[in-house]
Design a protein around this motif. Structure first.
Motif, short mmCIF file in Angstrom:
data_model
loop_
_atom_site.label_atom_id
_atom_site.label_comp_id
_atom_site.label_asym_id
_atom_site.label_seq_id
_atom_site.Cartn_x
_atom_site.Cartn_y
_atom_site.Cartn_z
N PRO A 456 57.61 80.98 57.27
CA PRO A 456 56.80 82.09 57.78
C PRO A 456 55.52 82.25 56.95
N GLN A 457 54.49 82.71 57.61
CA GLN A 457 53.24 83.00 56.93
C GLN A 457 53.00 84.50 57.01
N VAL A 458 52.60 85.06 55.89
CA VAL A 458 52.32 86.49 55.86
C VAL A 458 50.89 86.67 55.37
N SER A 459 50.06 87.26 56.22
CA SER A 459 48.69 87.56 55.80
C SER A 459 48.61 89.03 55.48
N VAL A 460 48.12 89.33 54.30
CA VAL A 460 48.08 90.71 53.84
C VAL A 460 46.64 91.09 53.54
N THR A 461 46.27 92.30 53.92
CA THR A 461 44.99 92.85 53.47
C THR A 461 45.25 94.25 52.92
N GLY A 462 44.37 94.70 52.05
CA GLY A 462 44.52 96.03 51.45
C GLY A 462 43.37 96.92 51.88
N GLU A 463 43.68 98.22 51.99
CA GLU A 463 42.64 99.16 52.40
C GLU A 463 42.78 100.41 51.55
N TYR A 464 41.71 100.75 50.84
CA TYR A 464 41.79 101.92 49.97
C TYR A 464 40.98 103.08 50.56
N ASP A 465 41.63 104.22 50.65
CA ASP A 465 40.99 105.42 51.17
C ASP A 465 40.85 106.39 49.99
N ALA A 466 39.66 106.40 49.37
CA ALA A 466 39.45 107.17 48.14
C ALA A 466 39.63 108.66 48.39
N GLU A 467 39.17 109.09 49.54
CA GLU A 467 39.22 110.51 49.84
C GLU A 467 40.66 111.04 49.83
N HIS A 468 41.55 110.27 50.48
CA HIS A 468 42.94 110.71 50.55
C HIS A 468 43.81 110.10 49.47
N GLN A 469 43.17 109.36 48.57
CA GLN A 469 43.91 108.68 47.49
C GLN A 469 45.10 107.90 48.06
N ARG A 470 44.75 107.08 49.03
CA ARG A 470 45.80 106.41 49.77
C ARG A 470 45.48 104.90 49.83
N TYR A 471 46.48 104.11 49.58
CA TYR A 471 46.29 102.66 49.65
C TYR A 471 47.23 102.11 50.73
N THR A 472 46.68 101.29 51.60
CA THR A 472 47.49 100.74 52.69
C THR A 472 47.48 99.22 52.63
N LEU A 473 48.67 98.65 52.76
CA LEU A 473 48.77 97.20 52.89
C LEU A 473 49.09 96.87 54.34
#
Ligand code: ARG
Ligand code: ZN
Length: 880
Positions: A456-473
């Motif tokens: 399997p291949q897993v492609s991951v990206t990260g997204e940081y939302d500074a305002e809500h202090q939230r990090y999403t993978l």
């Protein structure tokens, strides 16, 4: 039409599984061993299987063309040829009562058994290899793992030639006959399938020890070898005792017989075999001595002794229902031995080594024509399925269960599994069910790891939302089509994740833990982390939590940052690998387009940092500073350009060596000690770092470093240092010195077969252009024996699988050479022939011209006629 096309071997399917028509209550064997034959009398008590649907079913016995049937009788009445039918290699006996005893006498010729399956001779001694289907070469029998019986074995042989007569279980009686022959009777109190049967007869000596189990049972331990090797058994004995203790402590598993024996044999197709109470080992996996064995050899002995011992529970007490379930015992047992080795040595280093193997060789298997799931759905020849997928990927699948459930629940699951199925032959479903039952989890999606092939291949990206202090993978998973399976459903992929702050420290996650296991179960899925006050650097797939290819768009700076700070040792190493892979892949393109190669200084600076970091474990430093292998770069490539990969590898290594030579020299000197040799983890680490430094220095081809290597070669008091120096000098451009050290090494070690194998392998892997000629000349050398698998592996396999640029010479000479070997071996030893074929089967990954040359050789083998099932299966899948 050639014969192989008329008698097309059958495909066997998992879906066709049926319970055996008869069960066996007792199997009594008597072997009369002689120089020109062996007579085998089997007396087997059968009972119709109440679970078999057809009460009229004939008894189907497996046999082999090499069996000469001398007599067959039922309850004392001799059968004539009209009482049974021969169906292929099977014997079908109809009209049988519900209970009866079948006596069968066969004549076989162990001395002519070159396939090394069944009963054969190795260096003058008799020994057996019955897994998977060797027992049918001994007598007619239901040779399938779900037929389990109590065995009683009498071995009769000449007392002088064969003073030691062994079989499974306990020795219960012995005696002499008048004619110089003697006999021993063995009884195994545990029911077992025929594949676990073993017999040894020879002029052997042993070392003795004993072990007291947790419940106070005294077990006598014996390791047998030829007299000349008696001094090389201590390490295996220590490893055995450690394994016995470890399995009690970690899995609560005690040994169950009064005696445990290991026998070392020189002619063996594989590594070792877990026959009940009588393990048989390839000498290469049991003999160890500082003067003749390298550090990796010691670790291999430790691991294989443990592996075979652990099979006593995961394999023998609970065995496989059918051969599609092979990974039930192998995957689980590899997992157990990997935990053991991790406990005995450095866990991170062990993990790195296992993953490197998986990512190069198992991923390549998934991408090739023999791709199959951990639980295959069909096969032609089961011997072809003792693969990296069954063993190493199978281990990863068990490891994922361990990660998902946690150590404690996993242990409850293994206890339940052993308890529930003791004495049974079961399936991978039964194993997972035990884990599901103790955890209360629905593991049905998890089971796709057993039934679906591919990486399997897993492609991951990260997204940081500074305002809500939230990090999403954000994760996307997919699995490419494999040769055997076009489409796949999403897997349950455990992705262990940590988040690093700007200082490189772990940010506390749910419950304060620093690593969280995310479960990716859908084609696309997002995971949100709250209260993340700065944009983090993610550390993904920590400790390689799943056998997948994970991609994250890291910058080179981020990779260097992870190399320096990740609290997960495995990921520190992996960051270094990713950094080097990225740089080298670009250089491959530069090379192909004729541009001048320039090495990104980021890699040099990162390596410099690591070399200067005194806090790091030496074994880790050596691993981090080891460039991704050419084999790994090849696996990653869309189309393998052997020459470009080789040249770039050399270039990068040389550039690093040139830039950091003074540091490497310092490291070399700081780690050269006069201490007495010991194979403990710290000393192994020191030697691995020292010899890595020497290998960088030697890359520069400066005479001063040659002098160092020569000095090491002459002064070494252990094989690790001696062989490291030998290899570097032999593979260097200093031809006179190369010839000199090779000659003196052979002179010194010619009577040590395993050392001579290393000497063959060093020459077979020489990257210089005359390697093939050298290999062909060595096949005529007194040290070579074309019937010994260890010699074939050291010379032919090493050349074809490890000497990439010579094997793939554009004139096709390497391919032709290999095809010639296979045509001969196909008749002599099909298992080895089929294994040797692997490099040619990957022809689709090379350029059109190169691939055509490879394919032509496959076709030539195909046309050579009379193909073994083993070779037929690999060829037909490769040419499909
Ligand atoms: N069960 C053995 C092991 O420990 C492997 C034996 C396989 N032998 C063979 N000829 N296929 O892994
Ligand atoms: Zn095994």
């Amino acid at each position: 039409m050639s014969q192989s096309m008329i008698e097309q071997p059958n495909v066997i399917y998992l879906k066709d599984y049926e319970v055996p028509a008869f069960l066996v209550e007792q199997t009594e064997l008597r072997f009369e061993l002689e120089e020109d034959q062996a007579l085998v009398r089997s007396q087997v008590r059968y009972a119709r299987n109440p679970e078999s649907s057809n009460r009229q079913h004939p008894l189907l016995l497996d046999g082999h063309e090499s069996l000469e049937l001398q007599r067959l009788s039922i309850d004392g009445e001799v059968l004539s040829e009209k009482d049974y039918r021969r169906v292929g290699e099977q014997l079908s006996i109809p009209n049988l009562p519900d209970h009866f005893t079948l006596e069968c006498i066969t004549r076989i010729e162990p001395q002519n058994n070159t396939a090394l399956e069944g009963l054969y001779k190795s260096d003058g001694m008799f020994c057996t290899q019955c897994e998977a289907e060797g027992f049918r070469r001994i007598t007619f029998y239901q040779d399938r793992p779900d037929v389990m019986a109590l065995f009683e074995t009498i071995v009769v042989a000449d007392k002088q030639r064969y003073p030691v007569l062994l079989s499974n279980g306990n020795m219960v009686d012995a005696g002499d006959e008048d004619d110089g022959r003697h006999w021993v009777k063995w009884q195994d109190p545990f029911p077992k399938p025929a594949y676990l049967f073993a017999l040894v007869a020879g002029d052997l000596e042993c070392i003795d020890d004993r072990f007291t189990t947790a419940s106070g049972r005294h077990v006598s331990l014996k390791i047998f070898a030829e007299t000349k090797d008696l001094d090389k058994l201590d390490y295996a004995m220590t490893s055995l005792k450690q394994s016995m203790k470890w399995d009690e402590e970690v899995y609560g598993r005690e040994y169950d017989l009064d005696i445990f024996m290991i026998v070392a044999v020189d002619f063996f197709n594989m590594g070792a075999m877990e026959n009940k109470g009588l393990n048989i080992f390839n000498t290469s996996c049991v003999l160890a001595h500082p003067e003749t064995t390298v550090d990796a050899g010691f670790q291999r002995v430790e691991a294989v002794v443990a592996h075979e011992y652990f099979h006593n529970w995961s394999g023998n007490r609970v065995t496989c229902r059918d051969w599609f379930q092979l990974s039930l015992k192998e995957g689980f047992t590899v997992f157990r031995d990997s935990q053991f080795s991790a406990d005995m040595n450095s866990p991170t280093v062990k993990r790195i080594e296992d993953v490197a193997l998986l990512r190069t060789a198992q991923f390549a298997e998934d991408a090739g024509p023999m791709a199959h799931p951990v639980r295959p759905a069909s096969f032609i020849e089961i011997s072809n399925f003792y693969t990296l997928t069954i063993y190493e990927k199978g281990c990863e699948v068990v490891r994922m269960l361990h990660t998902l459930l946690g150590a404690e629940t996993f242990r409850k699951g293994s206890d339940l599994y052993f308890d529930r199925h003791d004495g049974q032959a079961v399936t991978t479903d039964d194993f997972v069910q035990a884990m599901a039952d103790v955890s209360g989890r629905d593991l049905s999606r998890f089971k796709l790891w057993y039934s679906q092939s591919g990486t399997p291949q897993v492609s991951v990206t990260g997204e940081y939302d500074a305002e809500h202090q939230r990090y999403t993978l954000h994760m996307r998973q997919s699995c490419p089509a494999t040769a055997d399976m076009a489409t796949k459903q999403p897997f349950l992929i455990p992705v262990a994740v940590g988040l690093l702050d700007a200082q490189g420290d772990d940010i506390p996650l749910t419950g304060g833990q620093t690593t969280e296991v995310l479960e990716c179960v859908a084609a696309e899925q997002s995971f949100v982390f709250d209260n993340i006050t700065v944009e983090p650097t993610p550390s993904l797939l920590r400790d390689f939590s799943a056998p997948v290819k994970l991609r994250f768009p890291y910058s080179r700076e981020q990779l260097v940052f992870l190399m320096q700070h990740d609290s997960d040792g495995f990921n520190r190493w992996d960051a270094a690998q990713q950094l080097a892979v990225g740089i080298m892949s670009e250089l491959v393109v530069d090379y192909q387009q004729g541009r001048t190669l320039v090495l990104d200084s980021a890699l040099i600076e990162a390596y410099r940092q690591i070399l200067n970091d005194a806090s790091l474990d030496k074994a880790m430093v050596a691993k981090v500073l080891t460039l991704p292998s050419e084999a790994y770069l090849s696996e990653l490539a869309e189309v393998i350009d052997v020459d470009a990969i080789h040249q770039v590898h050399r270039f990068v290594k040389d550039a690093i060596a040139t830039a950091l030579a003074p540091l490497f020299l310092q490291v070399y000197q700081a780690n050269t000690s006069a201490e007495e040799y010991s194979p403990d983890a710290t000393s192994v680490a020191r030697r691995s770092l020292k010899n890595l430094a020497l290998s960088y220095l030697m890359t520069t081809e400066q005479p001063e470093y040659l002098a160092l290597a020569l000095q090491q070669f002459k002064q070494a008091d252990n094989m690790t240092d001696s062989q490291a120096a030998l290899t570097l000098i032999a593979h260097s451009g200093f031809e006179a010195e190369a010839a000199e050290v090779l000659a003196s090494f052979y002179q010194r070690w010619q009577s040590e077969s395993l050392v001579v194998n290393q000497w063959l392998a060093v020459q077979a892997s020489d990257p210089k252009p005359d390697a093939l000629a050298r290999v062909e000349a060595l096949q005529q050398h007194e040290a070579y024996d074309a019937s010994n698998p260890n010699k074939i592996r050291s010379l032919v396999s090493v050349f074809c699988a490890q000497n990439m640029q010579n094997f793939h010479n554009s004139d096709g000479s390497g391919y032709r050479f290999l095809a010639d070997q296979i045509i001969v071996l196909n008749k002599q030893n099909p298992q080895i022939a089929s294994r040797l074929l692997t490099p040619l089967t990957r022809w689709k990954k090379y350029s059109a011209e190169q691939g055509a040359l490879m394919k032509a050789e496959l076709q030539r083998i195909n046309n050579s006629g009379d193909l073994s099932r083993d070779v037929f299966e690999v060829l037909s899948k490769s040419l499909a």
